[in-house]
Design a protein around this motif. Structure first.
Motif, PDB file in Angstrom:
ATOM      1  N   SER A  96      35.201 -19.945  48.557  1.00 27.04           N
ATOM      2  CA  SER A  96      35.450 -18.548  48.185  1.00 27.04           C
ATOM      3  C   SER A  96      36.780 -17.830  49.003  1.00 27.04           C
ATOM      4  N   HIS A  97      37.512 -17.115  48.027  1.00 22.82           N
ATOM      5  CA  HIS A  97      38.604 -16.702  48.922  1.00 22.82           C
ATOM      6  C   HIS A  97      38.556 -15.143  49.179  1.00 22.82           C
ATOM      7  N   ALA A  98      37.146 -14.894  49.400  1.00 18.36           N
ATOM      8  CA  ALA A  98      36.779 -13.522  49.608  1.00 18.36           C
ATOM      9  C   ALA A  98      37.307 -13.058  51.015  1.00 18.36           C
ATOM     10  N   ASP A  99      37.757 -14.033  51.881  1.00 19.47           N
ATOM     11  CA  ASP A  99      38.100 -13.484  53.361  1.00 19.47           C
ATOM     12  C   ASP A  99      39.443 -12.862  53.285  1.00 19.47           C
ATOM     13  N   GLU A 100      40.208 -13.162  52.327  1.00 22.91           N
ATOM     14  CA  GLU A 100      41.613 -12.574  52.204  1.00 22.91           C
ATOM     15  C   GLU A 100      41.644 -11.401  51.569  1.00 22.91           C
ATOM     16  N   ILE A 101      40.454 -10.745  50.926  1.00 24.92           N
ATOM     17  CA  ILE A 101      40.376  -9.598  50.290  1.00 24.92           C
ATOM     18  C   ILE A 101      39.857  -8.351  51.181  1.00 24.92           C
ATOM     19  N   LYS A 102      40.316  -7.426  51.198  1.00 20.70           N
ATOM     20  CA  LYS A 102      39.852  -6.152  52.114  1.00 20.70           C
ATOM     21  C   LYS A 102      38.921  -5.296  51.226  1.00 20.70           C
ATOM     22  N   ARG A 103      37.857  -5.362  51.724  1.00 18.60           N
ATOM     23  CA  ARG A 103      36.732  -4.376  51.076  1.00 18.60           C
ATOM     24  C   ARG A 103      36.332  -3.105  51.904  1.00 18.60           C
ATOM     25  N   VAL A 163      38.826  -2.011  46.788  1.00 17.75           N
ATOM     26  CA  VAL A 163      38.715  -3.327  47.118  1.00 17.75           C
ATOM     27  C   VAL A 163      40.271  -3.496  47.303  1.00 17.75           C
ATOM     28  N   SER A 164      40.928  -4.066  48.235  1.00 15.35           N
ATOM     29  CA  SER A 164      42.610  -4.241  48.328  1.00 15.35           C
ATOM     30  C   SER A 164      42.612  -5.744  48.286  1.00 15.35           C
ATOM     31  N   VAL A 165      43.547  -6.285  47.214  1.00 12.95           N
ATOM     32  CA  VAL A 165      43.796  -7.580  46.850  1.00 12.95           C
ATOM     33  C   VAL A 165      45.202  -7.657  47.345  1.00 12.95           C
ATOM     34  N   PRO A 166      45.546  -9.090  48.280  1.00 18.10           N
ATOM     35  CA  PRO A 166      46.835  -9.265  48.834  1.00 18.10           C
ATOM     36  C   PRO A 166      47.726  -9.710  47.543  1.00 18.10           C
ATOM     37  N   ALA A 167      49.101  -9.304  47.630  1.00 20.33           N
ATOM     38  CA  ALA A 167      50.116  -9.396  46.612  1.00 20.33           C
ATOM     39  C   ALA A 167      50.188 -10.933  45.980  1.00 20.33           C
ATOM     40  N   GLN A 168      49.738 -11.839  46.874  1.00 18.00           N
ATOM     41  CA  GLN A 168      49.886 -13.209  46.601  1.00 18.00           C
ATOM     42  C   GLN A 168      48.777 -13.759  45.967  1.00 18.00           C
ATOM     43  N   THR A 169      48.164 -13.220  45.053  1.00 21.89           N
ATOM     44  CA  THR A 169      46.855 -13.507  44.554  1.00 21.89           C
ATOM     45  C   THR A 169      46.659 -13.700  43.018  1.00 21.89           C
ATOM     46  N   ASP A 170      46.116 -14.562  42.541  1.00 21.06           N
ATOM     47  CA  ASP A 170      45.944 -14.718  41.060  1.00 21.06           C
ATOM     48  C   ASP A 170      44.549 -13.864  40.763  1.00 21.06           C
ATOM     49  N   LEU A 171      44.659 -13.064  39.700  1.00 26.19           N
ATOM     50  CA  LEU A 171      43.503 -12.417  39.093  1.00 26.19           C
ATOM     51  C   LEU A 171      42.872 -13.136  37.854  1.00 26.19           C
ATOM     52  N   LEU A 172      41.744 -13.095  37.891  1.00 25.32           N
ATOM     53  CA  LEU A 172      40.838 -13.648  36.812  1.00 25.32           C
ATOM     54  C   LEU A 172      40.283 -12.502  36.098  1.00 25.32           C
ATOM     55  N   PHE A 173      40.613 -12.085  34.764  1.00 25.84           N
ATOM     56  CA  PHE A 173      40.005 -10.902  33.964  1.00 25.84           C
ATOM     57  C   PHE A 173      38.732 -11.625  33.232  1.00 25.84           C
ATOM     58  N   VAL A 174      37.686 -11.220  33.374  1.00 25.75           N
ATOM     59  CA  VAL A 174      36.612 -11.792  32.540  1.00 25.75           C
ATOM     60  C   VAL A 174      36.152 -10.820  31.480  1.00 25.75           C
ATOM     61  N   SER A 175      36.168 -11.232  30.341  1.00 27.80           N
ATOM     62  CA  SER A 175      35.954 -10.230  29.154  1.00 27.80           C
ATOM     63  C   SER A 175      34.128  -9.961  29.214  1.00 27.80           C
ATOM     64  N   GLY A 176      33.916  -8.578  28.568  1.00 36.62           N
ATOM     65  CA  GLY A 176      32.630  -8.139  28.689  1.00 36.62           C
ATOM     66  C   GLY A 176      31.580  -9.594  28.340  1.00 36.62           C
ATOM     67  N   LEU A 177      30.725  -9.588  29.142  1.00 34.44           N
ATOM     68  CA  LEU A 177      29.694 -10.634  28.985  1.00 34.44           C
ATOM     69  C   LEU A 177      28.295 -10.004  28.534  1.00 34.44           C
ATOM     70  N   LEU A 178      27.497 -10.509  27.745  1.00 28.21           N
ATOM     71  CA  LEU A 178      26.038  -9.979  26.971  1.00 28.21           C
ATOM     72  C   LEU A 178      25.037 -11.008  27.419  1.00 28.21           C
ATOM     73  N   ALA A 179      23.838 -10.509  27.340  1.00 34.21           N
ATOM     74  CA  ALA A 179      22.569 -11.257  28.022  1.00 34.21           C
ATOM     75  C   ALA A 179      22.500 -12.301  26.950  1.00 34.21           C
ATOM     76  N   ASP A 180      21.796 -13.476  27.343  1.00 34.60           N
ATOM     77  CA  ASP A 180      21.469 -14.554  26.515  1.00 34.60           C
ATOM     78  C   ASP A 180      20.137 -14.165  25.761  1.00 34.60           C
ATOM     79  N   LEU A 181      19.485 -14.952  24.982  1.00 33.93           N
ATOM     80  CA  LEU A 181      18.371 -14.435  24.352  1.00 33.93           C
ATOM     81  C   LEU A 181      17.232 -14.785  25.502  1.00 33.93           C
ATOM     82  N   HIS A 182      16.273 -13.970  25.764  1.00 33.39           N
ATOM     83  CA  HIS A 182      15.356 -13.910  26.634  1.00 33.39           C
ATOM     84  C   HIS A 182      13.751 -14.276  25.909  1.00 33.39           C
ATOM     85  N   ASP A 183      13.641 -13.852  24.965  1.00 31.20           N
ATOM     86  CA  ASP A 183      12.454 -14.133  24.362  1.00 31.20           C
ATOM     87  C   ASP A 183      12.607 -14.497  22.899  1.00 31.20           C
ATOM     88  N   PRO A 184      12.471 -15.796  22.532  1.00 31.40           N
ATOM     89  CA  PRO A 184      12.644 -16.344  21.187  1.00 31.40           C
ATOM     90  C   PRO A 184      11.835 -15.850  20.104  1.00 31.40           C
TER      91      PRO A 184
END
Length: 165
Positions: A19-26, A40-61
């Motif tokens: 985890s890189h969480a120790d470099e991030i100020k919450r 949440v403060s993220v240092p300037a020398q940071t890569d950001l990953l943007f994850v598109s909206g996720l939806l649930a998987d089928l629960h009861d087929p």
């Protein structure tokens, strides 16, 4: 030389999945144990990953296709989505501790008179953030929307994660 190359490769792989969480100020919510951060403060020398909206998987087929029963209630869908998010993050060498922001979109639950099920969201969310196993809390927004692209979907979550360059 082969041993050194193998050892270096193993070390790089192990480092990639820490985890890189120790470099991030919450910044905590004042006088609250709610499982989100005020900011949440993220240092300037940071890569950001943007994850598109996720939806649930089928629960009861066995449930009718595209029904709310097929995907479960809000808590069930939240758990499904956060497990899916965990997998996406792991594929990129990150984990839930690296998440700095979440946006949650909730459809009013017909079983709750069309009102958003915030308690269900919290039930599914709390084991993943602000827990003993994963204490980091992202900034989070939760809003009610009319519908989602998945018929039967009650929850959609998008995320931003950060890692130091």
């Amino acid at each position: 030389m082969k041993t050194m190359t193998l050892l270096t490769g193993l070390l790089m792989t192990a480092t990639a999945f820490t985890s890189h969480a120790d470099e991030i100020k919450r910044i905590a919510l004042p006088n609250s144990n709610f499982p989100i951060s005020l900011a949440v403060s993220v240092p300037a020398q940071t890569d950001l990953l943007f994850v598109s909206g996720l939806l649930a998987d089928l629960h009861d087929p066995q449930a009718p296709k595209d029904s709310f029963a097929a995907y479960g209630d809000t808590a069930t869908q939240t758990t499904s989505i956060l497990n899916k998010l965990k997998g996406v993050l792991q594929s990129q060498g990150l984990d839930l501790g690296d998440v700095v922001q979440l946006r949650v979109f909730l459809v009013g639950d017909p079983a709750k008179g069309g009102k958003l099920d915030f308690a269900g969201l919290q039930e599914g969310y709390t084991p993943f953030f602000g827990s003993v196993e994963q204490p980091n809390k992202p900034a989070r927004t939760a809003v009610q929307v009319v519908a989602l692209p998945l018929p039967g979907g009650l929850v959609e979550i998008e995320a931003v994660a950060a890692r130091k360059k």
